[in-house]
Design an enzyme around this catalytic site. Structure first.
Site: not given
Lengths: 433, 492
Positions: B51, B53, B176, B313, B338, B404, B406, B441, B446
């Site tokens: 999203i 925001h 790293v 998060r 972040i 594929c 679908c 699927c 696939c």
């Protein structure tokens, strides 16, 4: 391009439907997305096919080949590596492949035979991480039988559907260790013979009323926990069992693949297949359906039988000889699943002017023994058939002689004890409960 | 000076690291983007709500507030420039009680002060018009018409590819291990024994940014992974118009019911602190929690879910973004902590990092002479009309081969994805770029075929093709003692 009949799908249903239509005087094109005919049968290298239709035991590829040979010797035109992009109510099929590009075929009738796909882990919301090593059982079957690769070493299987049990045996034979099969239901969801031949014979434990409650592993599956569930399908604390596995196969049901049917405007019934009448005609005139795209079958032999019926009717339709009256609202007959019945094909009867025999196929929700099928219309039992036992894993098929004067509005299909007559009001109450 | 010394190394190719790389690619700098995984966007950037925001429910004066508003504005220009699909659908915060209604009224005022367009609506008829699917129990909504949606890894991949197009180097599977500094030059050592020398490091390592900071002795923050679980539903199972939020609490913005760019919708996330930075597992409890949460806003369709997943998060106790040079070393810049609204802020974070590099790190930027300002995304079959598709197939028959069904993806598209700036070397990379395996699927039909294409195009043994890189093998040895093979055929 023009033809009489386009069959979408070159698996067992499409092959039998195409042959039947051709034998009944139609020009037929079969469209197949794979590079060979036969569909999923090609990866079903186990035996047990054909006992009903050919009275002998064949492997999947052998069963398919009998029809492939007939198609090859017939004037049927086969388009391989081709996908049907769309169909229209006036029987146009748009097909795409690498050689011809995009082709529009104008047909007089269409037969849908696209088959089904497997229900996935996500569809039943199994929690845990999402590492490699989680496969629908059919995909694992493809890896082993078609590609020639082992998809793992230590396997846990969720779901005792036929593919799951057959894969338990297949994995074992290929040297993989199958740790167990968990099943949410209190009984196996596949055929009894598969339970005996694929699990019992190899000492593979079956955990009934169990489900997977956690999957571990970041890159590859590292383990999974199953637990017993209570009557509300909640895991029961203390019943957890951890399995040190690197592979989890899901055999948790099949879903008819009807994307292009829906796009064309065909109504879909409660089992996921097109809503058809007794001619296997969908809600669009001249478009028929058969095989697993219509209802998931237990045996391919029944697919063949159903597909032949669809093929014959499509041929008649294409020749303008299939006389299906459009029923007025009063004449409309709806078929409803009643007590202990999951779904019924057909969903409606469009032509009952005179007495005739109609074939019904259906599955029960729960296993029962010494029981009977009852067709009820207008409060009266119009047909009865006894069964020694019924199982959800087995498709039941009956042919009932129906008289117009006996039927009004709807027919309810019940599978109930003797003397027990369930009317529509009770049925509704039962469903609410 | 040694030519092998980089000016800037960005550790972490999530949306933040990739945005920084894309921004710095405008200048004549020798920049390298590093990530421990086999692809970009492999951490928080691939499992979030997607999203964009409008600054709502951020605290006044925080970086989150400033960068969220600035970041959102930057998408207007960037998305068309990089060919990233983006839609400002608008978001509704929903109140079902008087208390919640008051919270929304308060936030309405805050939004006016922020100059963020918003609309407070307590008229049922108007609410119904904005989102017909909302339940009757919703008595008021706060409408943010400019909130939007995009696919977070689409954005990250495009940012990284655009950076690569303009000379930034990308090193994947570079974990790293430790960092040394001698004569003003950092040496970054990988766990495989590789070394990279660099003047300035940007720490955009997401969940691991505290671990990277500690490598230079900076212990100023700890990342607390907060897991959010999601359930994704099939296309067309609910035709949402708006992103639907409940009224947020102090803890989180709450469980969203939101549309995706491809006609699916999702429910989630909840929020739980977890111990492990790899703890992206879902749980029965969590999945039930989000289904219950989502059901408060709309009637969820039963049995239409296609997958569930969790993201972590990268939160800190500062409750704000940490975008600043390390107190230990001015040439080591954090872009850390972040969490939400990180995706929205990513472009503004990159802008802020650029400012820091100019101001505090002594970089004088000169514009790259051969800068290519735009990126074209792959041509997709679904966007071609019949004539265009016909001519594509005539050129290359692989356009006519659907791999594929679908999501309708052709072999040609997958082949191209195997040869782009960031070549696809595993099935999930193909999935994130073209969607095979994201449909109903979930790859059952696939995946085996895509493995063949990757094997052929990348010249890899079939059994070495993984799901996500590393040891995520899909198959092991062959049956019947058949030999290992690189797939080299036409029939998938």
């Amino acid at each position: 391009m023009e033809t009489d009949i386009v069959v979408i799908g070159g698996g067992p249903a499409g092959l039998a439907a195409g042959l039947a239509a051709q034998e009944n005087g139609s020009e037929v094109i079969i469209i197949e997305r794979d590079h060979e005919l036969g569909g999923i049968l090609q990866q079903c290298i186990h035996n047990g096919f054909g006992l009903k239709h050919f009275k002998e035991e064949l492997t999947g590829p052998e069963y398919a080949q009998r029809f492939v040979d007939l198609v090859k010797d017939s004037p049927i035109h086969v388009m391989l590596n081709s996908i049907a992009l769309s169909i229209t109510p006036d029987h146009q099929v748009v097909v795409m492949n690498g050689k011809q590009g995009i082709v529009h075929i104008q047909a007089k009738a269409i037969i849908l035979a696209m088959g089904c796909r497997e229900r996935t882990r996500g569809a039943i919301n199994i929690p845990g991480t999402r590492p490699a090593g989680i496969f629908p059982a059919g995909q694992a079957q493809r890896f082993i039988n078609i590609e020639g690769y082992l998809p793992g070493h230590r396997v846990l299987i969720l779901g005792s559907g036929d593919i799951g049990m057959i894969m338990a045996r297949r994995c074992t034979l290929e040297g993989m260790k199958v740790l167990g099969v968990a099943e949410v239901l209190p009984y196996p969801s596949g055929l009894k013979r598969n339970q005996v031949q694929c699990l019992d014979d190899y000492g593979i434990p079956l955990y009934l009323r169990h489900t997977i409650i956690d999957i571990r592993g970041k890159e590859r599956v590292e383990g999974a926990t199953i637990a017993q569930i209570d009557e509300k399908w909640r895991p029961i604390p203390g019943t957890e069992k951890y399995f040190d596995c690197d592979t989890i196969l899901f055999s948790v049901g099949l879903i008819p693949e009807n994307e292009i049917s829906v796009q064309a405007g065909i109504s879909i019934a409660r089992n996921g297949g097109p809503d058809v009448n007794e001619y296997l005609q969908t809600t669009l005139p001249g478009i028929f359906a058969c095989g697993n795209v219509l209802q998931v079958h237990d045996l391919v032999d029944f697919v063949t039988e159903e597909a032949q019926h669809a093929g014959e009717n499509a041929a008649l339709y294409a020749q303008g000889k299939l006389d299906i009256p459009t029923p007025s609202p009063e004449q409309k007959i709806t078929i409803l699943p009643g007590e202990n019945v999951g779904y019924v094909v057909p969903e409606r009867i469009d032509g009952l002017q005179t007495e005739k025999i109609v074939k019904f196929t259906y599955r029960v929700k729960n296993p029962r023994s010494n029981i009977r099928t009852q067709l009820v219309s207008n409060g009266k039992v119009i047909y009865t058939r006894r069964h020694k036992f019924v199982l959800p894993s087995e498709m039941i098929s009956i042919r009932a002689k129906l008289k117009p004067e006996d039927v009004e509005g709807e027919i309810i299909v019940n599978v109930i004890e003797k003397e027990q007559l369930v009317n529509i009001i009770e049925r509704t109450m039962m469903e609410e409960n | 000076m040694n030519n092998n010394i980089y000016d800037i190394a960005i550790i972490g190719a999530g949306v933040v690291g990739s945005a920084i790389a894309q921004r710095l690619a405008k200048y004549e700098l020798k920049t390298i983007l590093l990530d421990k995984e086999a692809d970009v966007a492999m951490g928080t950037s691939k499992a979030n709500s997607g999203i964009i925001h409008q600054g709502y429910f951020t605290s006044k004066g925080t970086l989150k507030e400033t960068l969220c508003l600035r970041g959102s504005a930057l998408f207007n220009e960037l998305c068309p420039q990089l060919d990233v699909p983006f839609k400002r659908t608008g978001a509704l915060f929903c109140a079902t009680t008087k208390n919640e209604l008051k919270t929304l009224e308060g936030e309405f005022k805050n939004s006016q002060e922020r100059n963020a367009p918003a609309e407070f609506i307590d008229d049922r008829g108007k609410i119904k018009k904005l989102e017909p699917l909302l339940k009757e129990s919703v008595i008021a909504v706060l409408h943010f018409p400019e909130a939007g949606i995009l696919v977070p890894w689409d954005l990250t991949i495009a940012l990284a590819e655009h950076a690569l197009l303009n000379g930034v180097e990308l090193k994947l599977q570079f974990e790293v291990a430790f960092i040394k500094k001698n004569d003003e030059i950092f040496t970054i050592h990988s766990s495989e024994g590789e070394k990279i020398q660099v003047k300035t490091i940007i720490n955009a390592a997401g969940l691991y940014s505290d671990k990277i900071a500690k490598m230079i002795g900076d212990e100023s923050f700890n990342i607390i992974p907060r897991r959010g679980q999601y359930i994704m539903f099939d296309k067309h199972s609910l035709n949402l118009q708006k992103i639907l939020f409940p009224t947020p609490t102090v803890v989180s913005k709450g469980i969203v019911v939101g549309p995706t760019m491809h006609g699916n919708f999702y429910v989630g996330p909840n929020a739980n602190e977890v111990d492990s930075k790899e703890g992206t597992n879902t749980s029965i409890k969590g999945l039930n929690e989000i289904l219950t949460g989502g059901s408060k806003l709309v009637d969820l369709p039963l049995r239409k879910h296609i997958t569930n997943f969790a993201g972590l998060r990268a939160s800190t106790l500062r409750h704000d973004f940490i975008i600043e040079p390390s107190k230990q070393d001015g040439q080591f810049i954090h872009a850390a902590g972040i969490d939400s609204p990180g995706l929205t802020s990513s472009l503004a974070i990159a802008e802020r990092v650029e400012e820091i590099l100019q101001k505090d790190c002594g970089f004088t930027f000169s514009k790259r002479t051969q800068y290519i300002p735009t990126l074209s995304s792959q041509i997709r079959m679904e966007n071609l009309n019949e004539e265009e598709l016909k001519s594509k197939i005539a050129e290359n028959p692989q356009w006519g081969n659907i791999v594929c069904r679908c999501e309708m993806v052709s072999e040609a598209e997958i082949v191209e994805a195997c040869h782009r700036q960031i070549p696809c070397t595993n099935t999930d990379m193909v999935k994130r770029r073209l969607r095979p395996g994201m449909g109903r699927c979930q790859g059952g039909f696939c995946q085996a075929k895509i493995m063949k294409i990757i094997s052929r195009e990348r010249d890899m043994l079939y059994e070495k093709v993984t799901k996500t890189g590393g040891k995520s093998y899909l198959v092991f040895n062959r049956t019947k003692n058949l030999g290992s093979e690189i797939f080299n055929g036409d029939h998938l």
